[in-house]
Design a protein around this motif. Structure first.
Motif, PDB file in Angstrom:
ATOM      1  N   CYS A  48       0.832  -1.220   0.000  1.00  0.00           N
ATOM      2  CA  CYS A  48       0.000   0.000   0.000  1.00  0.00           C
ATOM      3  C   CYS A  48       0.857   1.257   0.000  1.00  0.00           C
ATOM      4  CB  CYS A  48      -0.932  -0.010   1.207  1.00  0.00           C
ATOM      5  SG  CYS A  48      -1.995   1.436   1.311  1.00  0.00           S
ATOM      6  N   SER A  49       1.927   1.252   0.798  1.00  0.00           N
ATOM      7  CA  SER A  49       2.759   2.458   0.899  1.00  0.00           C
ATOM      8  C   SER A  49       3.425   2.796  -0.425  1.00  0.00           C
ATOM      9  CB  SER A  49       3.799   2.282   1.995  1.00  0.00           C
ATOM     10  OG  SER A  49       4.598   1.147   1.727  1.00  0.00           O
ATOM     11  N   VAL A  50       3.740   1.786  -1.227  1.00  0.00           N
ATOM     12  CA  VAL A  50       4.361   2.025  -2.522  1.00  0.00           C
ATOM     13  C   VAL A  50       3.303   2.488  -3.525  1.00  0.00           C
ATOM     14  CG1 VAL A  50       5.629   0.955  -4.418  1.00  0.00           C
ATOM     15  CG2 VAL A  50       6.197   0.375  -2.056  1.00  0.00           C
ATOM     16  N   CYS A  51       2.130   1.862  -3.489  1.00  0.00           N
ATOM     17  CA  CYS A  51       1.065   2.188  -4.446  1.00  0.00           C
ATOM     18  C   CYS A  51       0.565   3.617  -4.253  1.00  0.00           C
ATOM     19  CB  CYS A  51      -0.081   1.193  -4.286  1.00  0.00           C
ATOM     20  SG  CYS A  51      -1.480   1.508  -5.384  1.00  0.00           S
ATOM     21  N   LEU A  52       0.375   4.012  -3.003  1.00  0.00           N
ATOM     22  CA  LEU A  52      -0.177   5.344  -2.715  1.00  0.00           C
ATOM     23  C   LEU A  52       0.894   6.333  -2.301  1.00  0.00           C
ATOM     24  CD1 LEU A  52      -3.337   4.244  -0.712  1.00  0.00           C
ATOM     25  CD2 LEU A  52      -3.157   4.730  -3.144  1.00  0.00           C
ATOM     26  N   ALA A  53       2.127   6.115  -2.732  1.00  0.00           N
ATOM     27  CA  ALA A  53       3.245   6.984  -2.357  1.00  0.00           C
ATOM     28  C   ALA A  53       2.978   8.412  -2.818  1.00  0.00           C
ATOM     29  CB  ALA A  53       4.541   6.458  -2.960  1.00  0.00           C
ATOM     30  N   GLY A  54       3.210   9.349  -1.928  1.00  0.00           N
ATOM     31  CA  GLY A  54       3.032  10.762  -2.257  1.00  0.00           C
ATOM     32  C   GLY A  54       1.573  11.134  -2.443  1.00  0.00           C
TER      33      GLY A  54
END
Length: 190
Positions: A48-54
């Motif tokens: 999730c943290s990579v997909c919704l980064a920024g």
């Protein structure tokens, strides 16, 4: 119908129209030179943290059934306000942040919008009632002043009638000797 068009109503109406127009107006943003990468093609998109980064608003992350935190990164369906359940249920969908699922996000946004609408409605009703109460209090004050004047006029008329009645009764008592004259007990010149 004209009675309801007051200045406060017009102000609220104009504000609502401006808010609606400005929220519907298209916004332009500066284009970046980085090539657009599909959310499904992001490396490490199962996290999730990579997909919704920024706070990427173009991506939607769907939590998988496993407890490891793996999921699938999708492109947000641009033509729809709420994503359909065929790819991911709303309880498992994450958008903008990993800690808040889409269902809770929709419910909280609805509650906040409801509170704002109720607040605006209460303010409008309060303003309208205050204006009406001020007008009625002026009217009541005028009526009370008129009643006081009428009461004073009646009191003066009653006092005058009472004095006339007392004078008439005193004359009748003097005529029949029921009342003594003021000077009757004093010495008189012969």
């Amino acid at each position: 119908m004209i009675r309801f068009i007051t200045p406060s109503f017009m102000c609220v109406f104009i504000v609502l129209v401006l808010v609606t127009v400005t929220s519907a107006a298209p916004t332009t943003t500066a284009q970046t030179t980085t090539p657009l990468v599909s959310c499904a093609e992001k490396p490490g998109g199962e996290k999730c943290s990579v997909c919704l980064a920024g706070h990427d608003v173009s991506c939607l992350w769907c939590k998988g059934n496993s407890t490891s935190g793996d999921g699938i990164c999708y492109d947000y369906p641009v033509g729809q306000l709420i994503p359909r359940n065929d790819k991911c249920s709303l309880g498992n969908a994450r958008w903008l942040t990993c800690s808040l699922n889409f269902k809770i996000l929709l419910i909280s946004m609805g509650v906040i919008a409801g509170i704002i609408v109720i607040g605006i409605t209460c303010c409008c009703v309060y303003c309208c009632c205050c204006r009406r109460n001020k007008k009625t209090s002026v009217k009541v004050d005028k009526e009370m002043a008129k009643l006081d004047r009428d009461r004073e006029v009646r009191r003066l008329e009653n006092a005058q009638k009472r004095d006339e009645r007392q004078a008439r009764n005193d004359d009748i008592r003097r005529k029949y000797g029921l009342i003594k004259e003021e000077n009757e007990g004093a010495y008189k010149k012969l």
